[in-house]
Design a protein around this motif. Structure first.
Motif, PDB file in Angstrom:
ATOM      1  N   THR A 460       0.844  -1.195   0.000  1.00 58.62           N
ATOM      2  CA  THR A 460       0.000   0.000   0.000  1.00 58.62           C
ATOM      3  C   THR A 460       0.879   1.245   0.000  1.00 58.62           C
ATOM      4  O   THR A 460       1.903   1.292   0.680  1.00 58.62           O
ATOM      5  CB  THR A 460      -0.920   0.013   1.230  1.00 58.62           C
ATOM      6  OG1 THR A 460      -1.706  -1.180   1.217  1.00 58.62           O
ATOM      7  CG2 THR A 460      -1.844   1.214   1.206  1.00 58.62           C
ATOM      8  N   THR A 477      -1.662  -1.594  -4.151  1.00 63.24           N
ATOM      9  CA  THR A 477      -0.944  -1.941  -5.374  1.00 63.24           C
ATOM     10  C   THR A 477      -0.862  -3.457  -5.507  1.00 63.24           C
ATOM     11  O   THR A 477      -1.143  -4.191  -4.555  1.00 63.24           O
ATOM     12  CB  THR A 477       0.469  -1.342  -5.360  1.00 63.24           C
ATOM     13  OG1 THR A 477       1.231  -1.943  -4.304  1.00 63.24           O
ATOM     14  CG2 THR A 477       0.414   0.168  -5.168  1.00 63.24           C
ATOM     15  N   VAL A 481       5.941  -2.685  -2.383  1.00 64.23           N
ATOM     16  CA  VAL A 481       6.456  -1.396  -2.842  1.00 64.23           C
ATOM     17  C   VAL A 481       7.910  -1.295  -2.381  1.00 64.23           C
ATOM     18  O   VAL A 481       8.196  -1.297  -1.175  1.00 64.23           O
ATOM     19  CB  VAL A 481       5.617  -0.231  -2.287  1.00 64.23           C
ATOM     20  CG1 VAL A 481       6.116   1.095  -2.849  1.00 64.23           C
ATOM     21  CG2 VAL A 481       4.137  -0.435  -2.609  1.00 64.23           C
ATOM     22  N   SER A 495       6.279   4.499  -8.523  1.00 63.04           N
ATOM     23  CA  SER A 495       6.633   3.466  -7.545  1.00 63.04           C
ATOM     24  C   SER A 495       7.150   2.234  -8.270  1.00 63.04           C
ATOM     25  O   SER A 495       6.724   1.924  -9.386  1.00 63.04           O
ATOM     26  CB  SER A 495       5.420   3.093  -6.682  1.00 63.04           C
ATOM     27  OG  SER A 495       4.353   2.646  -7.501  1.00 63.04           O
ATOM     28  N   HIS A 497       8.074  -2.039  -7.862  1.00 64.63           N
ATOM     29  CA  HIS A 497       7.443  -3.150  -7.155  1.00 64.63           C
ATOM     30  C   HIS A 497       8.212  -4.442  -7.369  1.00 64.63           C
ATOM     31  O   HIS A 497       8.932  -4.601  -8.361  1.00 64.63           O
ATOM     32  CB  HIS A 497       6.001  -3.315  -7.637  1.00 64.63           C
ATOM     33  CG  HIS A 497       5.155  -2.105  -7.434  1.00 64.63           C
ATOM     34  ND1 HIS A 497       4.420  -1.880  -6.299  1.00 64.63           N
ATOM     35  CD2 HIS A 497       4.970  -1.007  -8.224  1.00 64.63           C
ATOM     36  CE1 HIS A 497       3.792  -0.721  -6.399  1.00 64.63           C
ATOM     37  NE2 HIS A 497       4.113  -0.165  -7.559  1.00 64.63           N
ATOM     38  N   MET A 505       5.018   1.601 -11.667  1.00 63.16           N
ATOM     39  CA  MET A 505       3.677   2.175 -11.745  1.00 63.16           C
ATOM     40  C   MET A 505       3.748   3.689 -11.592  1.00 63.16           C
ATOM     41  O   MET A 505       4.611   4.210 -10.867  1.00 63.16           O
ATOM     42  CB  MET A 505       2.761   1.588 -10.665  1.00 63.16           C
ATOM     43  CG  MET A 505       2.545   0.098 -10.778  1.00 63.16           C
ATOM     44  SD  MET A 505       1.389  -0.542  -9.535  1.00 63.16           S
ATOM     45  CE  MET A 505      -0.130   0.196 -10.107  1.00 63.16           C
ATOM     46  N   HIS A 507       1.117   6.927 -10.712  1.00 62.68           N
ATOM     47  CA  HIS A 507      -0.200   7.358 -10.249  1.00 62.68           C
ATOM     48  C   HIS A 507      -0.291   8.881 -10.309  1.00 62.68           C
ATOM     49  O   HIS A 507       0.698   9.583 -10.053  1.00 62.68           O
ATOM     50  CB  HIS A 507      -0.467   6.898  -8.816  1.00 62.68           C
ATOM     51  CG  HIS A 507      -0.692   5.423  -8.686  1.00 62.68           C
ATOM     52  ND1 HIS A 507       0.339   4.519  -8.599  1.00 62.68           N
ATOM     53  CD2 HIS A 507      -1.833   4.698  -8.643  1.00 62.68           C
ATOM     54  CE1 HIS A 507      -0.151   3.293  -8.496  1.00 62.68           C
ATOM     55  NE2 HIS A 507      -1.478   3.377  -8.526  1.00 62.68           N
ATOM     56  N   ARG A 514      -4.374   5.421 -11.489  1.00 69.28           N
ATOM     57  CA  ARG A 514      -3.238   4.758 -12.099  1.00 69.28           C
ATOM     58  C   ARG A 514      -3.133   5.182 -13.561  1.00 69.28           C
ATOM     59  O   ARG A 514      -4.023   4.940 -14.372  1.00 69.28           O
ATOM     60  CB  ARG A 514      -3.404   3.250 -12.004  1.00 69.28           C
ATOM     61  CG  ARG A 514      -2.232   2.463 -12.576  1.00 69.28           C
ATOM     62  CD  ARG A 514      -2.529   0.990 -12.567  1.00 69.28           C
ATOM     63  NE  ARG A 514      -3.768   0.715 -13.270  1.00 69.28           N
ATOM     64  CZ  ARG A 514      -4.496  -0.387 -13.102  1.00 69.28           C
ATOM     65  NH1 ARG A 514      -4.119  -1.270 -12.222  1.00 69.28           N
ATOM     66  NH2 ARG A 514      -5.617  -0.578 -13.783  1.00 69.28           N
ATOM     67  N   GLU A 517       1.293   1.216 -15.911  1.00 68.71           N
ATOM     68  CA  GLU A 517       1.998   0.148 -15.202  1.00 68.71           C
ATOM     69  C   GLU A 517       2.827  -0.611 -16.225  1.00 68.71           C
ATOM     70  O   GLU A 517       2.282  -1.155 -17.188  1.00 68.71           O
ATOM     71  CB  GLU A 517       1.036  -0.808 -14.499  1.00 68.71           C
ATOM     72  CG  GLU A 517       1.773  -1.932 -13.768  1.00 68.71           C
ATOM     73  CD  GLU A 517       0.821  -2.907 -13.104  1.00 68.71           C
ATOM     74  OE1 GLU A 517      -0.405  -2.777 -13.336  1.00 68.71           O
ATOM     75  OE2 GLU A 517       1.292  -3.779 -12.365  1.00 68.71           O
TER      76      GLU A 517
END
Length: 587
Positions: A460, A477, A481, A495, A497, A505, A507, A514, A517
Motif C-alpha cells: 500500500t 498496489t 512497494v 513506484s 514493485h 507504476m 499514479h 493509475r 503500469e
C-alpha cells in the motif's frame, strides 16, 4: 294380408340373417312405452279390416315406435328425431299387427321387417378436407403455431424477435417457490444460475505428486491478482493523450548487484552522475560522457549496503555491512574518512548539508557531522526493527524514516543541543502499514507531503500530511512497494514493485488514478530507483543485475529552449538531458 318373415330395418348396412332375440328387459321397456292415442274405445274387428274410431284420421295413433303418425290435415308431421324422416305415405295395418306392435313382437318375414323407415339422412354442407400425414394428430392444426420448438426461424435477423421466441421455451416462471427450491436441491443447481456455465473453471487435474501440489499452494499468493493490477504484461495507460514507454532507453550491466529488499544501492547526483554498489565495490557512471569509474572497495570480507550523494554532488556516503560509514570525494576518488560506531549493517543513508544520517540494523538512527572529529552529534531511537528507509526533506526541517517494524517516523530536523549523548524523539509515528516500510519520499513541490510504501503483506502507498499528521490518501498496489519517487515537474507518483509483477507504476496526484503500469520491467523484483536531475529519466536496479533507464516524463518546454544544439552535433546536456544517445550500446 299375411305377415311373414318380419325383418329389422337395415339403415344402409348389409343384412344379416342372424336375429337378436328380445330379452325380458327389452320387452318390459317396450311395454312401458305409450303413445298418445284417442281416448275413444276401440272395437275389435276381423284381421283383415281397418280399425275405426270416432275420428277416422286417428288410424295411425298406435304405440308402435316405428310408425309415424299423420296430422289431421293430411300433411306429414315432424318426426321425433331431428335427423330422420319417414317415407311419404303410410302402410296399412291390421288389428293383429297393432297387437303385435303393442306387445313388442317382431316376426321374422313380417311386414314390419320390410319397412324402410329411414330414407334420407342429414348431410352437412361440404367442407374442404385437410390433407395431413399419418404422423400428425387428428386435431385441426390450421390455426396452431407451426414454428419449431427448438430451432428458431433462421431467416430472422432481429435479435429481439429471436429472444422473444426463446422466452416461449422457458419454464413457467409462476411455478411454486417450494417446488423450485426442491428442484434446485435435487439437481444441485443454484437458483437463478445458468445450468451450462461455460465460464466455470475446469476441475483440477488429479495428481499423485503431493509435493508439487504443496509447492503450488505456497506460490499461489505470489501470483494472486491484487486489486488494481493490470492483466497485461505491457505498459498501459488510461490517458490517451499520454504515451508511456514499454522499453527502457538504455540498459547497463551491473554484475554483482545484491538482491536484498532492505538495502539502498543506487543514487543519482545533481552533477548527473549515478552511483551504484555492486557487492563490495562502488562505481560512478557519468551520464554526460558515459565514463564508468570504480570509486572504492569495502573492507575485505564486507559488502556495500547503502550509498547516497551529498546535496552538491561532491561527496558520496557509503554504508558498509559491518556498521562503518565511509566518506568519499567523487572528483578525486579518494576516501576522506571512516565514521564508526554502528555494530550492524547500515542499510540507509541521507544527506542534509554537512549532516550525514545513517540508519542501522539495530533500529537506531545517527546524525554524523562530517566536519567534526567526533562525528556523532545525535541519536534517534524510535524503531524496534531495522531502519531501511531514510529521507531528509529538502529544507532540512524534517526527517522521515521507515523500518522493518512497519513504522513510519517523522523527526524534527532541528538538532538543538548536539553531542554524543543527545537523544531525539519522533514528531509523528504512523503504524498503518502492516509490512516493512522501505519506500520513503518527500514531495518536491509540496513540502508537507510524504509518501510511504509497504512490503509484501501491505503493498500500500500512503500519503501523509506532516503538518497535521493526517493520512490524506491510500492506494493498494499489486505487489510489494520497493521505492517511491515524486515527479519533479508533474503531480504524479512513481513506484517500483517486487514479486509477482516486477513493475513500475505511475499514479496521478491527488486522484491517485493509475496512469501506467510497466509489467516485468526487470526479470527480477525492481528494488532500487532514482530520478535524474532534469526530472525526465528514472533509473531502476534489480536483482537481475541490470540498470535500466526509463524516460517517464518530459522536460519542461522552456528548459529545452535554453540550449540550441547545431544539427549533426551529438546531444549531451548535463542536467538538461540526463542521458546521451550513443554513449553505450543498448542491450
Amino acid at each position: 294380408m299375411t305377415l311373414n318373415n318380419p325383418k329389422t330395418p337395415s339403415r344402409q348396412r348389409s343384412r344379416s340373417e342372424a336375429k337378436t332375440p328380445l330379452t325380458p328387459s327389452i320387452l318390459s321397456g317396450m311395454n312401458n312405452i305409450s303413445l298418445a292415442s284417442s281416448p275413444t274405445k276401440r272395437t275389435s274387428r276381423p284381421m283383415g279390416g281397418l280399425m275405426k274410431s270416432k275420428a277416422s284420421t286417428s288410424a295411425f295413433e298406435t304405440p308402435n315406435p316405428f310408425i309415424a303418425t299423420q296430422s289431421r290435415s293430411g300433411s306429414r308431421s315432424r318426426p321425433s328425431s331431428p335427423v330422420k324422416r319417414t317415407v311419404s305415405g303410410g302402410v296399412p295395418t291390421t288389428e293383429a299387427f297393432q297387437r303385435q306392435a303393442n306387445g313388442g313382437v317382431i316376426r321374422k318375414g313380417g311386414i314390419e321387417s320390410k319397412l324402410d323407415v329411414v330414407t334420407h339422412d342429414y348431410v352437412p354442407p361440404p367442407r374442404a378436407e385437410i390433407k395431413r400425414s399419418k404422423s400428425q394428430p387428428a386435431v385441426n392444426r390450421s390455426g396452431a403455431d407451426t414454428r419449431d420448438r427448438f430451432i428458431t426461424n433462421r431467416e430472422t435477423t432481429d435479435i429481439g424477435a429471436v429472444a422473444a421466441s426463446m422466452d416461449k421455451l422457458s419454464l413457467n416462471p409462476e411455478s411454486s417457490p417450494g417446488h423450485t427450491a426442491r428442484l434446485a436441491a435435487a439437481t444441485g443447481v443454484p437458483i437463478n444460475r445458468r445450468i451450462l456455465g461455460y465460464h466455470e473453471q475446469p476441475p483440477s487435474a488429479s495428481s499423485s505428486d503431493t509435493t508439487l501440489a504443496q509447492q503450488r499452494e505456497f506460490a499461489k499468493p505470489l501470483y494472486a491478482q491484487r486489486p488494481g493490477a493490470l492483466p497485461t504484461s505491457t505498459g498501459a495507460t488510461t490517458n490517451k493523450s499520454r504515451k508511456f514507454p514499454t522499453q527502457p532507453d538504455r540498459v547497463l550491466d551491473a554484475p554483482g548487484m545484491v538482491d536484498d529488499f532492505y538495502l539502498n544501492l543506487l543514487s543519482w547526483s545533481c552533477q548527473n552522475a549515478v552511483a551504484v554498489a555492486l557487492e563490495g565495490s562502488t562505481y560512478i557512471w557519468k551520464a554526460d560522457t558515459g565514463n564508468v569509474t570504480q570509486l572504492g572497495d569495502a573492507p575485505e570480507g564486507n559488502y556495500v549496503s547503502s550509498v547516497d550523494f551529498s546535496n552538491d554532488g561532491a561527496y558520496l556516503g557509503v554504508g558498509i555491512g559491518n556498521g562503518d560509514v565511509e566518506l568519499w570525494d567523487v572528483e578525486s576518488g579518494q576516501k576522506l574518512r571512516t565514521m564508526t560506531g554502528h555494530q550492524l549493517q547500515v542499510a540507509a543513508l541521507s544527506w542534509h548539508q554537512h549532516i550525514l544520517t545513517s540508519g542501522c540494523n539495530d533500529g537506531s538512527i545517527w546524525h554524523h557531522d562530517v566536519r567534526m572529529p567526533r562525528h556523532k552529534v545525535m541519536e534517534l531511537l524510535g524503531h524496534t526493527g531495522e531502519v531501511c528507509g531514510l529521507k531528509w526533506r529538502s529544507d532540512g526541517e524534517l526527517l522521515a524514516s521507515g523500518g522493518n517494524d512497519n513504522v513510519v517516523n517523522v523527526w524534527d530536523g532541528r538538532l538543538g543541543d548536539v553531542g554524543e549523548g543527545a537523544r531525539g524523539s519522533a514528531k509523528w509515528t504512523k503504524r498503518n502499514h502492516i509490512a516493512a516500510v522501505k519506500a520513503i519520499a518527500w514531495c518536491p513541490w509540496q513540502p508537507s507531503l510524504l509518501a510511504s510504501g509497504g512490503g509484501t503483506n501491505d503493498a500500500t502507498i500512503n500519503v501523509w500530511n506532516t503538518t497535521t499528521g493526517a493520512r490524506l490518501h491510500s492506494v493498494r498496489t499489486p505487489s510489494q512497494v520497493t521505492s517511491i519517487q515524486w515527479a519533479p515537474h508533474k503531480k504524479e507518483i512513481l513506484s517500483t514493485h517486487g514479486y509477482p509483477t516486477n513493475s513500475i507504476m505511475v499514479h496521478a496526484y491527488p486522484t491517485m488514478e493509475r496512469l501506467a503500469e510497466i509489467r516485468d520491467a526487470h526479470d527480477s523484483r525492481v528494488l532500487f530507483s532514482c530520478v535524474s536531475p532534469a526530472g525526465d529519466m528514472v533509473c531502476t536496479g534489480a536483482g537481475d543485475e541490470n540498470l535500466k533507464f526509463w524516460r517517464i516524463w518530459e522536460v519542461a518546454q522552456e528548459v529545452k529552449k535554453k540550449k540550441v544544439v547545431p544539427v549533426g552535433e551529438e546531444v549531451g546536456g548535463g542536467r538538461l538531458n540526463s542521458t546521451k544517445e550513443g554513449i553505450l550500446s543498448i542491450r
